[in-house]
Design a protein around this motif. Structure first.
Motif, PDB file in Angstrom:
ATOM      1  N   PHE A 185      24.536  17.609 -58.274  1.00 59.61           N
ATOM      2  CA  PHE A 185      24.689  18.037 -56.884  1.00 59.61           C
ATOM      3  C   PHE A 185      25.570  17.077 -56.100  1.00 59.61           C
ATOM      4  O   PHE A 185      26.449  17.496 -55.348  1.00 59.61           O
ATOM      5  CB  PHE A 185      23.331  18.141 -56.177  1.00 59.61           C
ATOM      6  N   TYR A 186      25.318  15.772 -56.252  1.00 62.45           N
ATOM      7  CA  TYR A 186      26.027  14.859 -55.362  1.00 62.45           C
ATOM      8  C   TYR A 186      27.021  13.946 -56.057  1.00 62.45           C
ATOM      9  O   TYR A 186      28.131  13.753 -55.570  1.00 62.45           O
ATOM     10  CB  TYR A 186      25.041  13.988 -54.575  1.00 62.45           C
ATOM     11  N   PHE A 200      17.416  15.287 -55.457  1.00 62.48           N
ATOM     12  CA  PHE A 200      18.703  15.836 -55.896  1.00 62.48           C
ATOM     13  C   PHE A 200      19.054  15.249 -57.247  1.00 62.48           C
ATOM     14  O   PHE A 200      18.489  14.250 -57.684  1.00 62.48           O
ATOM     15  CB  PHE A 200      19.807  15.530 -54.876  1.00 62.48           C
ATOM     16  N   GLN A 250      26.006  18.530 -49.074  1.00 61.63           N
ATOM     17  CA  GLN A 250      26.475  17.289 -49.681  1.00 61.63           C
ATOM     18  C   GLN A 250      26.868  16.278 -48.608  1.00 61.63           C
ATOM     19  O   GLN A 250      26.577  15.079 -48.719  1.00 61.63           O
ATOM     20  CB  GLN A 250      27.663  17.559 -50.597  1.00 61.63           C
ATOM     21  N   LEU A 298      19.343  20.571 -54.993  1.00 58.57           N
ATOM     22  CA  LEU A 298      18.951  19.775 -53.828  1.00 58.57           C
ATOM     23  C   LEU A 298      17.672  20.375 -53.280  1.00 58.57           C
ATOM     24  O   LEU A 298      17.628  21.555 -52.929  1.00 58.57           O
ATOM     25  CB  LEU A 298      20.021  19.784 -52.741  1.00 58.57           C
ATOM     26  N   GLY A 324      26.869  24.477 -49.806  1.00 58.17           N
ATOM     27  CA  GLY A 324      26.727  23.345 -50.709  1.00 58.17           C
ATOM     28  C   GLY A 324      27.519  22.141 -50.229  1.00 58.17           C
ATOM     29  O   GLY A 324      27.041  21.002 -50.277  1.00 58.17           O
ATOM     30  N   THR A 353      20.459  25.547 -55.115  1.00 58.92           N
ATOM     31  CA  THR A 353      20.816  25.395 -56.519  1.00 58.92           C
ATOM     32  C   THR A 353      22.180  26.017 -56.774  1.00 58.92           C
ATOM     33  O   THR A 353      22.554  27.016 -56.156  1.00 58.92           O
ATOM     34  CB  THR A 353      19.792  26.065 -57.462  1.00 58.92           C
ATOM     35  N   ASP A 354      22.907  25.415 -57.658  1.00 62.71           N
ATOM     36  CA  ASP A 354      24.173  25.954 -58.156  1.00 62.71           C
ATOM     37  C   ASP A 354      24.008  26.095 -59.663  1.00 62.71           C
ATOM     38  O   ASP A 354      24.069  25.107 -60.403  1.00 62.71           O
ATOM     39  CB  ASP A 354      25.323  25.014 -57.806  1.00 62.71           C
ATOM     40  N   ALA A 382      23.367  22.118 -60.379  1.00 61.77           N
ATOM     41  CA  ALA A 382      23.103  21.253 -59.231  1.00 61.77           C
ATOM     42  C   ALA A 382      21.838  21.679 -58.498  1.00 61.77           C
ATOM     43  O   ALA A 382      21.566  22.870 -58.350  1.00 61.77           O
ATOM     44  CB  ALA A 382      24.289  21.280 -58.268  1.00 61.77           C
TER      45      ALA A 382
END
Length: 296
Positions: free
Chosen positions: A102-103, A98, A161, A28, A157, A20-21, A26
């Protein structure tokens, strides 16, 4: 940035990882038992999933109430527009989930973005079979995800990605070989993909094919001819089916009453919504709701 890793349970083959961000929102998630772990992830409304059957036997589940079967070494992608039920799933089903943060961003409108043919490019679920000759690549990618989750650092991260993008690329290549889109050239695929994506975004407010033709810089006739090659359903029918599907979802999975659903879907008159729903499903909204109660 935060990485959450659950210790292995009694069944040592089961694992759950999460990146996580918090700043970007974000997420995943990675698990080889999505049924067990699905509600333990930091879900968002925009979660997109890869589901991969790594068992030696078929896996059964439902999408929007429709029974689905994934054979061994098959995978499917589902978006936040679909309701997945794993209640009947007896075997562990591997999952990668996700969100766009994130992406991908809305502006990244390419085949390997979240707007690509794997996610919003067709009206049918894109079930992809991993051939024996490609299985080594996918299993290696699986192992690389595990290795990267065990290596938390400032560039984790970015690495995750890259691995997710590789997963999307490999799966997209197989989808283009195996699914009906293989009969179309790249420009045609792009138009179909964008049409489906635009319908998903705008079906509550735009009901005419001409609305979408204008956004795609095409004539309505050109769209109709293209979809005649791709699918028996016309662009207009796809729009109507999308509205009906959303109505079913709202009846199935929310407590909203028929009048609320009618207004949410852009109908000014609940009676108009009821007539539309009956035409599409052969049942009134109330009859459909009652049928759900009677279904075992």
């Amino acid at each position: 940035m935060e990485v959450l890793t659950d210790p292995m349970s009694v069944n040592t083959s089961i694992m759950k990882y999460e990146y996580t961000d918090q700043k970007m929102g974000a997420v995943l998630g990675f698990t080889d038992d999505i049924k067990k772990d699905e509600h333990r992830f930091a879900h968002t409304e925009s979660t997109i999933k890869f589901l991969w059957n790594r068992n030696c036997e078929p896996v059964h589940f439902q999408v929007d109430g429709i029974p689905m079967v994934l054979q061994p070494n098959q995978l499917v992608t589902v978006t936040y527009l679909q309701h997945v039920s794993l209640e009947a799933t007896a075997l562990p089903l591997m999952g990668i989930l996700f969100n766009r943060e994130f992406y991908c961003i809305f502006d990244h409108d390419t085949e390997v973005s979240c707007n690509g043919i794997l996610f919003f490019g067709t009206q049918d679920l894109p079930i992809v079979t991993i051939p024996d000759g490609q299985l080594k690549k996918f299993n290696l990618l699986f192992d690389m995800f595990l290795e990267e989750f065990s290596t938390p650092d400032n560039i984790q991260g970015d690495m995750l990605q890259m691995l997710l993008k590789r997963m999307i690329i490999l799966s997209t290549r197989l989808a283009k070989e195996q699914l009906i889109v293989q009969t179309l050239d790249n420009d045609q695929i792009d138009v179909i993909r964008k049409f489906n994506y635009l319908v998903d975004l705008n079906f509550k407010t735009k009901r005419r094919v001409s609305d979408y033709a204008e956004m795609l810089f095409k004539s309505p006739k050109t769209l109709s001819n293209l979809f005649a090659i791709y699918n028996q359903r016309s662009p207009q029918q796809i729009i109507l089916d999308r509205i009906a599907l959303e109505a079913k979802r709202l009846i199935n999975y929310t407590d909203k009453q028929n009048q609320e659903i009618a207004y949410e879907l852009g109908f000014n008159d609940p009676a108009h919504f009821s007539r539309f729903f009956k035409k599409m499903t052969q049942m009134s909204p109330s009859e459909y709701r009652d049928s759900l109660v009677l279904t075992p």
